[in-house]
Design an enzyme around this catalytic site. Sequence first.
Site, PDB file in Angstrom:
ATOM      1  N   HIS A 107      -0.210  -2.762   0.932  1.00 58.53           N
ATOM      2  CA  HIS A 107      -0.506  -3.867   1.831  1.00 58.53           C
ATOM      3  C   HIS A 107      -0.080  -3.494   3.254  1.00 58.53           C
ATOM      4  O   HIS A 107       0.683  -2.553   3.447  1.00 58.53           O
ATOM      5  CB  HIS A 107       0.309  -5.117   1.460  1.00 58.53           C
ATOM      6  CG  HIS A 107       0.256  -5.519   0.039  1.00 58.53           C
ATOM      7  ND1 HIS A 107      -0.382  -6.674  -0.376  1.00 58.53           N
ATOM      8  CD2 HIS A 107       0.802  -4.982  -1.080  1.00 58.53           C
ATOM      9  CE1 HIS A 107      -0.240  -6.814  -1.693  1.00 58.53           C
ATOM     10  NE2 HIS A 107       0.476  -5.790  -2.141  1.00 58.53           N
ATOM     11  N   TYR A 108      -0.522  -4.260   4.241  1.00 59.81           N
ATOM     12  CA  TYR A 108       0.214  -4.298   5.497  1.00 59.81           C
ATOM     13  C   TYR A 108       0.844  -5.671   5.636  1.00 59.81           C
ATOM     14  O   TYR A 108       0.395  -6.651   5.027  1.00 59.81           O
ATOM     15  CB  TYR A 108      -0.633  -3.917   6.707  1.00 59.81           C
ATOM     16  CG  TYR A 108      -1.827  -4.782   7.074  1.00 59.81           C
ATOM     17  CD1 TYR A 108      -1.803  -6.182   7.058  1.00 59.81           C
ATOM     18  CD2 TYR A 108      -3.005  -4.175   7.511  1.00 59.81           C
ATOM     19  CE1 TYR A 108      -2.886  -6.931   7.433  1.00 59.81           C
ATOM     20  CE2 TYR A 108      -4.104  -4.924   7.898  1.00 59.81           C
ATOM     21  CZ  TYR A 108      -4.035  -6.313   7.856  1.00 59.81           C
ATOM     22  OH  TYR A 108      -5.110  -7.075   8.230  1.00 59.81           O
ATOM     23  N   THR A 109       1.902  -5.743   6.468  1.00 56.91           N
ATOM     24  CA  THR A 109       2.640  -7.000   6.584  1.00 56.91           C
ATOM     25  C   THR A 109       1.858  -8.055   7.348  1.00 56.91           C
ATOM     26  O   THR A 109       1.973  -9.247   7.073  1.00 56.91           O
ATOM     27  CB  THR A 109       3.991  -6.761   7.267  1.00 56.91           C
ATOM     28  OG1 THR A 109       3.786  -6.064   8.505  1.00 56.91           O
ATOM     29  CG2 THR A 109       4.917  -5.942   6.369  1.00 56.91           C
ATOM     30  N   GLU A 126       4.640  -3.091   0.937  1.00 54.49           N
ATOM     31  CA  GLU A 126       4.227  -3.627   2.225  1.00 54.49           C
ATOM     32  C   GLU A 126       4.505  -2.588   3.308  1.00 54.49           C
ATOM     33  O   GLU A 126       5.609  -2.050   3.390  1.00 54.49           O
ATOM     34  CB  GLU A 126       4.989  -4.918   2.550  1.00 54.49           C
ATOM     35  CG  GLU A 126       4.632  -6.107   1.689  1.00 54.49           C
ATOM     36  CD  GLU A 126       3.377  -6.823   2.169  1.00 54.49           C
ATOM     37  OE1 GLU A 126       2.828  -6.416   3.209  1.00 54.49           O
ATOM     38  OE2 GLU A 126       2.958  -7.795   1.505  1.00 54.49           O
ATOM     39  N   HIS A 175      -4.721  -3.710  -1.168  1.00 50.57           N
ATOM     40  CA  HIS A 175      -4.779  -5.147  -1.426  1.00 50.57           C
ATOM     41  C   HIS A 175      -6.226  -5.636  -1.333  1.00 50.57           C
ATOM     42  O   HIS A 175      -6.663  -6.493  -2.111  1.00 50.57           O
ATOM     43  CB  HIS A 175      -3.897  -5.872  -0.401  1.00 50.57           C
ATOM     44  CG  HIS A 175      -3.576  -7.274  -0.764  1.00 50.57           C
ATOM     45  ND1 HIS A 175      -2.974  -8.146   0.110  1.00 50.57           N
ATOM     46  CD2 HIS A 175      -3.765  -7.986  -1.911  1.00 50.57           C
ATOM     47  CE1 HIS A 175      -2.801  -9.326  -0.481  1.00 50.57           C
ATOM     48  NE2 HIS A 175      -3.286  -9.249  -1.700  1.00 50.57           N
ATOM     49  N   ASP A 180      -6.189  -5.769   4.013  1.00 50.90           N
ATOM     50  CA  ASP A 180      -5.128  -4.772   4.171  1.00 50.90           C
ATOM     51  C   ASP A 180      -5.094  -3.737   3.054  1.00 50.90           C
ATOM     52  O   ASP A 180      -5.530  -4.023   1.945  1.00 50.90           O
ATOM     53  CB  ASP A 180      -3.772  -5.480   4.295  1.00 50.90           C
ATOM     54  CG  ASP A 180      -3.455  -6.422   3.129  1.00 50.90           C
ATOM     55  OD1 ASP A 180      -4.344  -7.190   2.718  1.00 50.90           O
ATOM     56  OD2 ASP A 180      -2.310  -6.389   2.641  1.00 50.90           O
TER      57      ASP A 180
END
Length: 258
Positions: free
Chosen positions: A35-37, A100, A142, A152
């Site tokens: 994921h990215y945050t 993340e 994700h 993401d």
Amino acid sequence: MLSFVPDSSVVSTVTPSPNYGDRKGVLSPDMIVLHYTGMADAASAIVRLCTEGTEVSAHYVVLEDGNIVQCVRESARAWHSGTSSWGGETDINSCSIGIEIVNRGHDLGYTDFPLRQVAAVIALCKGIMIRRDIQKHRVLAHSDVAPGRKKDPGEKFPWRLLADSGVGLWTEPAPIVDGEQKLLGASGDDVLALQRSLSRFGYGVPLSGQYDTATMDVVAAFQRHFRPERVDGVADQSTLTTLHDLLALLPREITLTS
């Protein structure tokens, strides 16, 4: 929350999150979801992931400088994927490790991922893959498990670089040639064949024979990961060829049972 011994030797800090539960129906995770945050900074993201009541968490957070924070033990079920599916599995949180990666994301000024951060993601994933016997085609975005809902870690994430280190599946995307025949708004056998191929690969897509919004979302998710030069949800020949090439790289037992 009580601290714990990190699962990975590359972890620099443990910041326990109260947001986790027991894995359901599986003894050990067999998937990694990246994921990215999507928040303004790392500190805000970690606070959100580790605050009771937010209903979100992840096993790991990888900072821009390459430092890694563990928030949930790998043995526990973190809450990172939400409504999602892959290969017929709909409880992705139970069968996966969630990582993340700190990045502001599409809504806050999406930036490239620093090389030291990418190197940390690779080292972390390689260790998890060895410990958990996770195959490289089970390292996913994700957006792969939640197409249409999530983007993401996005088209700027260097999946090719990860694959060069043995993390994730990759093939050189077929070149984009303008003017080629495209499937969009169509129906019939060609669309059904596309949907079946996407489903064989793992995506949750209706086998309707209609190039509907859900199909377009899945095609865009595929492109975002595997053909990032153009992400438009249109199944051009480049997309179809790249998908075909990736299917050929899957373990034989998957293609036989799909």
